[in-house]
Scaffold this active site. Structure first.
Site, mmCIF file in Angstrom:
data_model
loop_
_atom_site.group_PDB
_atom_site.id
_atom_site.type_symbol
_atom_site.label_atom_id
_atom_site.label_comp_id
_atom_site.label_asym_id
_atom_site.label_seq_id
_atom_site.Cartn_x
_atom_site.Cartn_y
_atom_site.Cartn_z
ATOM 1 N N HIS A 160 32.631 -1.365 -30.116
ATOM 2 C CA HIS A 160 33.047 -1.064 -28.729
ATOM 3 C C HIS A 160 32.327 -2.011 -27.747
ATOM 4 C CE1 HIS A 160 34.204 1.330 -25.275
ATOM 5 N NE2 HIS A 160 34.804 2.195 -26.031
ATOM 6 N N GLU A 265 37.620 -4.479 -28.071
ATOM 7 C CA GLU A 265 37.048 -3.685 -29.157
ATOM 8 C C GLU A 265 37.849 -3.842 -30.454
ATOM 9 O OE1 GLU A 265 37.145 0.309 -27.662
ATOM 10 O OE2 GLU A 265 36.928 -0.434 -25.608
HETATM 11 O O1 TA6 Z 1 37.728 2.427 -26.251
HETATM 12 C C1 TA6 Z 1 38.401 2.997 -25.174
HETATM 13 C C2 TA6 Z 1 37.999 4.452 -25.070
HETATM 14 O O2 TA6 Z 1 38.502 5.212 -26.135
HETATM 15 C C3 TA6 Z 1 38.475 4.969 -23.714
HETATM 16 O O3 TA6 Z 1 39.524 5.889 -23.861
HETATM 17 C C4 TA6 Z 1 37.211 5.602 -23.135
HETATM 18 O O4 TA6 Z 1 37.097 6.935 -23.561
HETATM 19 C C5 TA6 Z 1 36.143 4.692 -23.739
HETATM 20 O O5 TA6 Z 1 36.565 4.564 -25.079
HETATM 21 C C6 TA6 Z 1 34.738 5.177 -23.588
HETATM 22 O O6 TA6 Z 1 34.492 6.226 -24.467
HETATM 23 P P1 TA6 Z 1 33.053 6.940 -24.313
HETATM 24 O O7 TA6 Z 1 33.038 8.020 -25.347
HETATM 25 O O8 TA6 Z 1 32.009 5.888 -24.557
HETATM 26 O O9 TA6 Z 1 33.010 7.425 -22.887
#
Ligand code: TA6
EC number: 5.1.3.15
Length: 290
Positions: A160, A265
């Site tokens: 991520h 990501e």
């Molecule tokens: O990767 C995108 C995502 O799934 C978004 O939907 C948002 O939720 C982001 O990840 C951040 O997730 P987190 O659990 O770190 O707030």
């Protein structure tokens, strides 16, 4: 090359100046300072919100959080006790040895095995190795998943990655023609399925897109800078920037933070990978500063 282990993190230092800092908590890369061939001046390449706790009280808001064994909110029967993005980013990893240390690169391995806090929410036996490699202009992250149980299990995995950039000017390609799922527009609770028709993708509005079956090589560019990302075994690509509309709802996101990063990501974000007993899987991303 040198590496330093402190109580909270691991620090890699390349002889040409680049550095990487990895928090033991979540094996989260907090910082990668690097130059490029065209501009050797070191600068921070990874965004971390100034409001993010780094004490293990919650996942880091920024860096390169590791997502395993599920992406987003759990959908698989084996993952029903897990939180969003699984447990890998919420657990303390161990240093497992300095693998490579030469004039070209320095590489270290961190490991995660089930501990009581994981057993409480997940009943599969596994071993994770995370290999982080720093060279003069490149950062590589390799996640190895091993099934140490007697039965197959299914998982997802994703890096991520929060890339520092001027959000209003950043463009990502090539994604044209790919199917993606737009999580900013839900129909009956499900993301809207679309086909990308843009030559380059921007994130000037709230973006939360999951691209399916991508090519594995991407250019992230902005005026005066950019990175190339090459991935392996990571079939999908998520592009996320909350902008103010969603960013202000994230407690640990600094005001205006969304103007200074894009999440690109690589991962298994849609389908599940099946791993047979005793087998291993490895997913990789290689980021080079341009
Ligand atoms: O990767 C995108 C995502 O799934 C978004 O939907 C948002 O939720 C982001 O990840 C951040 O997730 P987190 O659990 O770190 O707030």
């Amino acid at each position: 090359m040198t590496f330093e282990r402190t109580e909270s993190k691991l620090i890699l230092r390349h002889t040409k100046g680049p550095t990487v800092e990895i928090l033991w908590y979540g094996a989260t890369i907090l910082s990668w300072k690097s130059g490029s061939k065209s501009n050797p001046a070191l600068s921070e390449r990874i965004f971390v919100s100034s409001k993010s706790p780094l004490d293990g009280s919650e996942p880091v808001r920024g860096g390169i959080p590791l997502v395993f064994p599920c992406f987003a909110y759990p959908t698989h029967p084996d993952h029903q006790k897990l939180g969003i993005h699984g447990f890998a980013r919420n657990e303390y990893w161990k240093w497992d040895g300095n693998i490579t240390d030469n004039d070209y690169e320095i590489s270290v391995k961190l490991a995660l095995d089930p501990v009581p806090s994981i057993w409480a929410v997940y009943d599969k036996s596994f071993h994770l190795d995370y290999v982080v490699t720093l060279s003069e202009y490149t950062l590589k992250t390799d996640l190895h998943v091993t099934n140490t149980s007697a039965a197959p299990f299914e998982f997802q995995a994703l890096f991520h990655t929060y890339h520092v950039c001027p959000t209003k000017d950043v463009r990502i390609k090539p994604l044209k023609g790919l199917t993606y799922y737009d999580k900013t527009e839900l129909i009956d609770g499900k993301p809207t399925k679309r086909i990308e028709d843009r030559d380059t993708v921007d994130v000037t509005s709230w973006t939360d897109s999951v691209y399916e079956s991508t090519s594995g090589t991407y250019e992230i560019r902005w005026p005066g800078g950019g990175v190339d990302v090459t991935t392996s075994n990571m079939d999908d690509l998520v592009i996320w920037n909350p902008q103010a509309i969603a960013g202000r709802k994230i407690a640990a996101m600094e005001e205006g933070g969304w103007d200074n990063f894009v999440c690109v990501e690589p991962g298994l974000a849609l389908a599940f990978e099946t791993l047979q007993p005793g087998k291993s899987w490895v997913g990789k991303q290689e980021i080079t500063v341009r």
